[in-house]
Design an enzyme around this catalytic site. Structure first.
Site, short mmCIF file in Angstrom:
data_model
loop_
_atom_site.label_atom_id
_atom_site.label_comp_id
_atom_site.label_asym_id
_atom_site.label_seq_id
_atom_site.Cartn_x
_atom_site.Cartn_y
_atom_site.Cartn_z
N THR A 242 0.82 -1.21 0.00
CA THR A 242 0.00 0.00 0.00
C THR A 242 0.85 1.26 0.00
OG1 THR A 242 -1.85 -1.10 1.09
CG2 THR A 242 -1.75 1.29 1.28
N SER B 297 -7.15 -0.84 -6.54
CA SER B 297 -6.71 -1.14 -5.19
C SER B 297 -5.23 -1.45 -5.26
CB SER B 297 -7.47 -2.35 -4.63
OG SER B 297 -6.83 -2.88 -3.48
N THR B 298 -4.54 -1.32 -4.15
CA THR B 298 -3.17 -1.81 -4.11
C THR B 298 -3.11 -3.27 -4.54
OG1 THR B 298 -2.53 -0.30 -2.34
CG2 THR B 298 -1.19 -2.28 -2.59
N ASN B 299 -4.19 -4.00 -4.24
CA ASN B 299 -4.16 -5.46 -4.42
C ASN B 299 -4.25 -5.91 -5.88
OD1 ASN B 299 -4.14 -5.24 -1.70
ND2 ASN B 299 -6.24 -5.97 -1.40
N THR C 148 34.96 -37.46 -15.75
CA THR C 148 33.76 -37.72 -14.97
C THR C 148 34.20 -38.00 -13.54
OG1 THR C 148 33.83 -40.07 -15.54
CG2 THR C 148 32.47 -38.64 -16.94
N SER D 65 46.38 -12.03 -3.37
CA SER D 65 46.68 -12.29 -1.97
C SER D 65 47.41 -11.11 -1.35
CB SER D 65 47.53 -13.55 -1.84
OG SER D 65 47.96 -13.74 -0.50
N SER D 66 47.16 -10.92 -0.06
CA SER D 66 47.88 -9.89 0.68
C SER D 66 49.19 -10.44 1.25
CB SER D 66 47.00 -9.38 1.83
OG SER D 66 46.69 -10.45 2.72
N LYS E 217 50.29 -14.40 -6.65
CA LYS E 217 49.06 -15.19 -6.72
C LYS E 217 47.95 -14.37 -7.37
CE LYS E 217 46.35 -18.33 -3.80
NZ LYS E 217 44.97 -17.86 -3.97
#
Length: 477
Positions: A106, A145-147, A192, A323-324, A329
């Protein structure tokens, strides 16, 4: 009275009087929603297509009311102009209500009614808030209506966003097809259960990704059909209270003309008002797309693993240091992003299913979270597929030396020998290869089981993989 130094106007509703910023096009009910629902920070205008959908719905309703003779032309014209302005992208900052809200939508409906009413008032030469001329409830919400407006606006907003999603999905599928064409005759080992299986080509592997995404396009197109059935004219619970004769069909036809989508009236408006099946169907299609995208993304991560101690069959474009602490990497950040976004979409589908199952009696009050979930899924899938394609898929290359070495050393290639040397001898070779660590081709050469010409013929892509080029046309969309 000014609000923090702003000029204001006064508006009144059922609960009393409120000060509204004078420059605001929204009104008293929008202000109450702003007070009550400061939840996520995500406002209606976070999804512009949803806002435009509201304007289309209100325009269609006004057109049907004009046709029925209950909305005078001098009221209709400024409302039409207001709706067109919003559809063109104006006034977006006025759609301010948090997407998370009670009341079955609404607050969002009234936000749209108030904004469009005040735009129309200005276009008609009146002041904002002069609702004696054009009112949010009496004119903008006439026969509605909102509905019925809220689920209709949701569906239209989703269809508008769906067009963008499908466009990105088609481009992504095409990118995989392009890689498939490029490497169609490069033989590799298929796997697989992550174990060597039988030969295939790199092109076949990537064409399969493209085909899977094309299946998803078809599935989404089937699912979107559910969004074309709407309940405009249902009003509060589906009994069409306060609508003129023929309104539902007329409004629906106008909405089709305005939006370009072929909407139809539900054959039971009461069921259509509480039943959220169409959203469940469409959300499920987004979920299946997410599962496919996640699977493909994780395949790319495995295929590019290494580079020294993994499969290292393909190269993904390096996007950022990984990477830190570990110099050099580089992580597969784009397929990781695609996968984690897919997980979110799968979770959103669970939310849609739960909300759809828990509505009470003649209305499902949980439609807002259904809309939030689907809109978010559409947006993050669309944006991530674009980034995934541009920053990852389009830059994939392969390591031919890796594929060549794998074919020379794998035991899996022995399966292709069955028709040539028989199952018994093939089994003996496989056993000896496992014990000795030698490759199948190395043993064949040592034991002089085949000539080099026979080996070369055996390793030809068409013979090794059953490759049928006719199903992989160049530049396949």
């Amino acid at each position: 009275m000014p609000i923090f130094g702003q000029e204001t106007r006064k508006e009144t509703d059922l609960l009393g009087e409120k000060e509204i910023p004078a420059e605001a096009y929204y009104g008293v009910q929008s202000v109450r929603a702003l007070e009550n629902f400061q939840i996520s920070g995500l406002r209606t205008n976070h999804y512009p297509e949803f806002v435009k959908a509201w304007a289309m719905v209100k325009w269609a309703a006004a057109s049907a009311n004009r046709d029925a003779g209950i909305m005078p032309p001098d009221i209709y014209k400024p409302i039409e102009a207001a709706c067109k302005a919003v559809i063109e992208g104006e006034y977006m900052d006025q759609f301010v209500v948090d997407l998370y809200q009670g009341g079955a939508g609404t607050s969002t409906n009234m936000n749209a009614n108030e904004v469009l009413a005040n735009i129309a008032l200005e276009k008609a030469g009146h002041n904002k808030g002069d609702y004696s001329k054009i009112a949010p409830n009496d004119q903008l919400n006439m026969s509605q209506s909102t509905n019925d407006t809220y689920p209709t606006a949701l569906k239209l907003g989703m269809l508008l966003s769906n067009d963008q999603l499908k466009s990105e999905l088609k481009l992504l599928a095409k990118s995989f097809r392009t890689i498939g064409n490029t490497y169609l005759e490069i033989v590799k080992m298929g796997r697989t259960e992550l174990q060597d299986a039988v030969p295939m080509t790199v092109g076949q592997e990537f064409h399969a990704y493209g085909a899977a995404l094309e299946w998803e396009i078809a599935n989404i197109e089937r699912a979107q059909e559910a969004l074309y059935v709407i309940n405009m004219g249902a009003t509060a619970i589906g009994t069409a209270l306060n609508t003129p004769e023929g309104y539902a069909e007329n409004c629906t036809n106008h909405l089709s003309s305005i939006s370009g989508y072929e909407f139809s009236v539900a054959n039971d408006l009461i069921a259509a008002t509480w039943n959220l099946q169409s959203f469940v169907i469409y959300s499920s299609a987004l979920k299946t797309l997410a599962t496919t995208l996640s699977k493909i993304s994780n395949d790319l991560i495995i295929l590019s693993s290494g580079p020294r101690n993994g499969l290292f069959e393909i190269n993904l474009p390096p996007r950022q240091p990984g990477s830190s602490i570990m110099p050099g990497k580089v992580n597969p950040v784009m397929p990781e992003l695609m996968a984690l976004v897919s997980y979110r979409v799968i979770g959103n589908d669970v939310t849609v299913s739960m909300a759809a199952s828990d509505g009470d009696l003649q209305l499902n009050a949980y439609e807002p979270v259904v809309g939030i979930s689907i809109f978010e899924s559409q947006k993050i899938l669309t944006n991530t597929m674009r980034a995934f394609r541009e920053f990852c898929v389009d830059g994939i290359t392969i390591n031919e030396d890796t594929h060549r070495r794998n074919l020379e050393t794998t035991i899996g290639i022995v399966t292709a020998l069955n028709p040539v040397i028989g199952y018994k001898k093939s089994s003996e070779l496989a056993k000896e290869a496992r014990l000795s660590g030698k490759g199948i081709l190395e043993l064949i050469r040592e034991q002089k089981l085949l000539t080099e010409a026979e080996i070369e013929k055996l390793l030809a892509p068409a013979n090794m993989t059953g490759l049928d080029k006719s199903i992989y046309p160049k530049n396949k969309e």
